[in-house]
Design a protein around this motif. Structure first.
Motif, short mmCIF file in Angstrom:
data_model
loop_
_atom_site.label_atom_id
_atom_site.label_comp_id
_atom_site.label_asym_id
_atom_site.label_seq_id
_atom_site.Cartn_x
_atom_site.Cartn_y
_atom_site.Cartn_z
N GLY A 15 0.82 -1.21 0.00
CA GLY A 15 0.00 0.00 0.00
C GLY A 15 0.85 1.26 0.00
O GLY A 15 0.55 2.23 -0.71
N LEU A 16 1.94 1.25 0.79
CA LEU A 16 2.84 2.41 0.82
C LEU A 16 3.49 2.64 -0.53
O LEU A 16 3.64 3.77 -1.00
CB LEU A 16 3.91 2.22 1.90
CG LEU A 16 3.41 2.29 3.35
CD1 LEU A 16 4.52 1.88 4.31
CD2 LEU A 16 2.91 3.69 3.68
N VAL A 17 3.89 1.54 -1.17
CA VAL A 17 4.48 1.65 -2.51
C VAL A 17 3.44 2.16 -3.51
O VAL A 17 3.71 3.06 -4.31
CB VAL A 17 5.05 0.29 -2.96
CG1 VAL A 17 5.50 0.35 -4.42
CG2 VAL A 17 6.22 -0.12 -2.06
N PHE A 84 9.29 7.14 -13.32
CA PHE A 84 8.49 8.06 -12.51
C PHE A 84 9.38 9.16 -11.94
O PHE A 84 8.99 10.34 -11.93
CB PHE A 84 7.80 7.29 -11.38
CG PHE A 84 6.87 8.14 -10.56
CD1 PHE A 84 5.54 8.27 -10.91
CD2 PHE A 84 7.33 8.81 -9.43
CE1 PHE A 84 4.67 9.04 -10.15
CE2 PHE A 84 6.48 9.59 -8.66
CZ PHE A 84 5.15 9.70 -9.03
N ILE A 85 10.54 8.81 -11.47
CA ILE A 85 11.47 9.80 -10.91
C ILE A 85 11.88 10.81 -11.98
O ILE A 85 11.91 12.02 -11.74
CB ILE A 85 12.68 9.09 -10.29
CG1 ILE A 85 12.27 8.39 -8.98
CG2 ILE A 85 13.83 10.06 -10.03
CD1 ILE A 85 13.32 7.46 -8.42
N ALA A 86 12.19 10.31 -13.18
CA ALA A 86 12.59 11.21 -14.27
C ALA A 86 11.45 12.17 -14.63
O ALA A 86 11.67 13.38 -14.83
CB ALA A 86 13.00 10.39 -15.50
N ALA A 171 10.89 12.83 -3.48
CA ALA A 171 11.34 12.18 -2.25
C ALA A 171 10.50 10.94 -1.95
O ALA A 171 11.03 9.89 -1.54
CB ALA A 171 11.25 13.16 -1.08
N ALA A 172 9.18 11.01 -2.19
CA ALA A 172 8.30 9.86 -1.96
C ALA A 172 8.64 8.71 -2.90
O ALA A 172 8.62 7.53 -2.51
CB ALA A 172 6.84 10.27 -2.14
N ALA A 173 8.97 9.03 -4.15
CA ALA A 173 9.33 7.99 -5.11
C ALA A 173 10.62 7.29 -4.69
O ALA A 173 10.77 6.07 -4.84
CB ALA A 173 9.48 8.59 -6.50
N CYS A 174 11.56 8.04 -4.17
CA CYS A 174 12.83 7.44 -3.72
C CYS A 174 12.58 6.50 -2.53
O CYS A 174 13.19 5.43 -2.44
CB CYS A 174 13.82 8.53 -3.34
SG CYS A 174 14.42 9.50 -4.75
N HIS A 181 13.06 -2.52 -2.87
CA HIS A 181 14.35 -3.23 -2.87
C HIS A 181 14.55 -4.05 -1.60
O HIS A 181 15.00 -5.20 -1.66
CB HIS A 181 15.49 -2.23 -3.03
CG HIS A 181 16.83 -2.89 -3.17
ND1 HIS A 181 17.20 -3.59 -4.30
CD2 HIS A 181 17.90 -2.98 -2.30
CE1 HIS A 181 18.43 -4.07 -4.14
NE2 HIS A 181 18.86 -3.71 -2.94
N PHE A 182 14.18 -3.50 -0.45
CA PHE A 182 14.52 -4.14 0.81
C PHE A 182 13.36 -4.88 1.48
O PHE A 182 13.60 -5.75 2.33
CB PHE A 182 15.09 -3.11 1.80
CG PHE A 182 16.43 -2.57 1.41
CD1 PHE A 182 17.58 -3.34 1.57
CD2 PHE A 182 16.56 -1.31 0.85
CE1 PHE A 182 18.82 -2.86 1.21
CE2 PHE A 182 17.80 -0.81 0.49
CZ PHE A 182 18.94 -1.59 0.67
#
Length: 397
Positions: A15-17, A84-86, A171-174, A181-182
């Motif tokens: 959900g957070l992602v 998305f970041i780009a 910042a949210a996307a990062c 990843h983790f």
């Protein structure tokens, strides 16, 4: 086999992602009038930043689904977040409305990965009521987004200009990249990965298009979602210009809809077990349609005040909270072996349906309440017609 995980914990993480996408949609809504003034364009031009996002969002799903079935769930998630970041950086530095629309389209290309792949992850981990429960738990996190995203955007707007909102999205996307990843395991085993080729894609697509249940559930969810698409494209102008709300007041009014959606989505799994999934969807669609008709009727009678408008939209979103998570899960129920393709094709068709309706309504969305509620009522009517196409014997099961 994927390593054991708590379904509840995984639902919260997913959900957070997934919340990055709704934040990308909702966070800058309070700033839409300011964007128009800063870039010297009218309301319709600013609305194309939303349409552009959803067009590429819908089309990109055709790529991510088959890719996720072949390579696993995580590689397309990584690629989508990179795009998305780009796109977010492009939006933050946009010198013109054309550049901003382009940035939003790149955001949509990347944001589609989350929606497609995360639905397939759910299908990897659970089916039936358990899958609905997972989707409903994810909806808890996602439902907070319309509560917090516009308020966050309004707060950032008080601190700086509208570009600060996109830097916050970056910042949210990062953070989302970090969680994938983790904290998110690979849920597709090597044995279940499918070699992608054009013949397999065509065969799977033909199978899905011939499945009445898949098609009905896909378009039912699509036109139900289209009502919210219309709302987010118009609400900032209607609430701020016609009803005279400030950015913060608009954010609070916008959040009311999320409360109804959030509350209802939590009961979807329980209702599905008691009533039967298809019967529940059919009943909720009737309620959704009646709420949208009531809103349109009040507008035609000149009675669409701010409280009346918010009330009918709130009631409609209660039923929407039942329809959307359940219909999306139901569409994939019989297609676990091609869950990625089913998710991507279904998502694309939903976005195309919503995009066509909003594009058709666009010239009439002039910042006043009547055309907005008329377009939402049209979504309710189409969803109601589609619900009548659910096979009777299945609906009673």
């Amino acid at each position: 086999m994927p390593r054991p995980v708590s379904l509840t914990l995984m639902s919260v993480i997913l959900g957070l992602v997934a919340a990055v996408g709704p934040f990308a949609i909702d966070m800058y809504l309070p700033a839409m009038p300011e964007i128009g003034r800063d870039l010297a364009v009218d309301q319709q031009a600013v609305q194309w930043t939303i349409v552009g996002y959803f067009v590429t969002f819908g089309l990109a799903q055709l790529v991510y689904g088959p890719w996720a079935d072949q390579a696993g769930r995580k590689p397309p998630l990584y690629a989508g977040l990179a795009l998305f970041i780009a796109g977010t950086v492009m939006c933050a530095v946009a010198p013109s409305i054309g550049w901003l629309i382009a940035g939003r389209m790149v955001q949509g290309l990347g944001g589609a990965a989350n929606m497609v792949v995360l639905r397939a992850v759910i299908r990897d981990l659970a089916t039936g009521p358990k899958a609905t429960r997972m989707m409903s738990t994810i909806m808890i996190v996602i439902a907070v987004s319309p509560l917090l995203a516009p308020l966050s955007g309004a707060g950032l707007l008080a601190l700086g200009d509208w570009r600060l909102i996109f830097w916050a999205l970056l910042a949210a996307a990062c953070l989302s990249f970090f969680l994938i990843h983790f904290a998110v395991p690979e849920t597709l085993t090597d044995a279940n990965r499918q070699h992608f080729d054009l013949a397999a894609f065509r065969s799977g697509t033909r199978l899905l298009l011939a499945d009445r249940g898949f098609m009905v559930m896909t378009f039912l969810a699509g036109f139900a979602f289209a009502s919210f698409f219309v709302f987010i494209a118009s609400a900032a102008f209607v609430y701020r210009q016609e009803f005279g709300l400030t950015p913060t007041q608009f954010s609070l009014a916008f959040a009311v809809n999320a409360i109804g959606f959030f509350a209802a989505s939590q009961f979807a799994s329980t209702l599905a077990q008691r009533l039967g999934t298809l019967r529940m969807i059919a009943g909720a669609t009737v309620g959704f349609a009646l709420a949208t008709f009531a809103g349109f009727g009040l507008a035609l009678a000149g009675l669409a005040s701010l409280p009346a408008t918010m009330t009918t939209l709130f009631v409609g979103n209660i039923f929407l909270g039942v329809i959307l998570p359940t219909a999306q899960v139901q569409a994939l129920e019989d297609h676990g072996d091609i869950a990625g393709l089913a998710s991507s094709l279904g998502g694309t068709m939903q976005m195309v349906a919503a995009g066509v309706l909003v594009a058709a309504a666009g010239p009439f969305l002039d910042g006043t309440v009547l055309p907005m509620l008329a377009a939402i009522a049209a979504c309710g009517l189409i969803a109601l017609v589609l619900s009548r196409l659910i096979p009777r014997q299945a609906a009673l099961a």
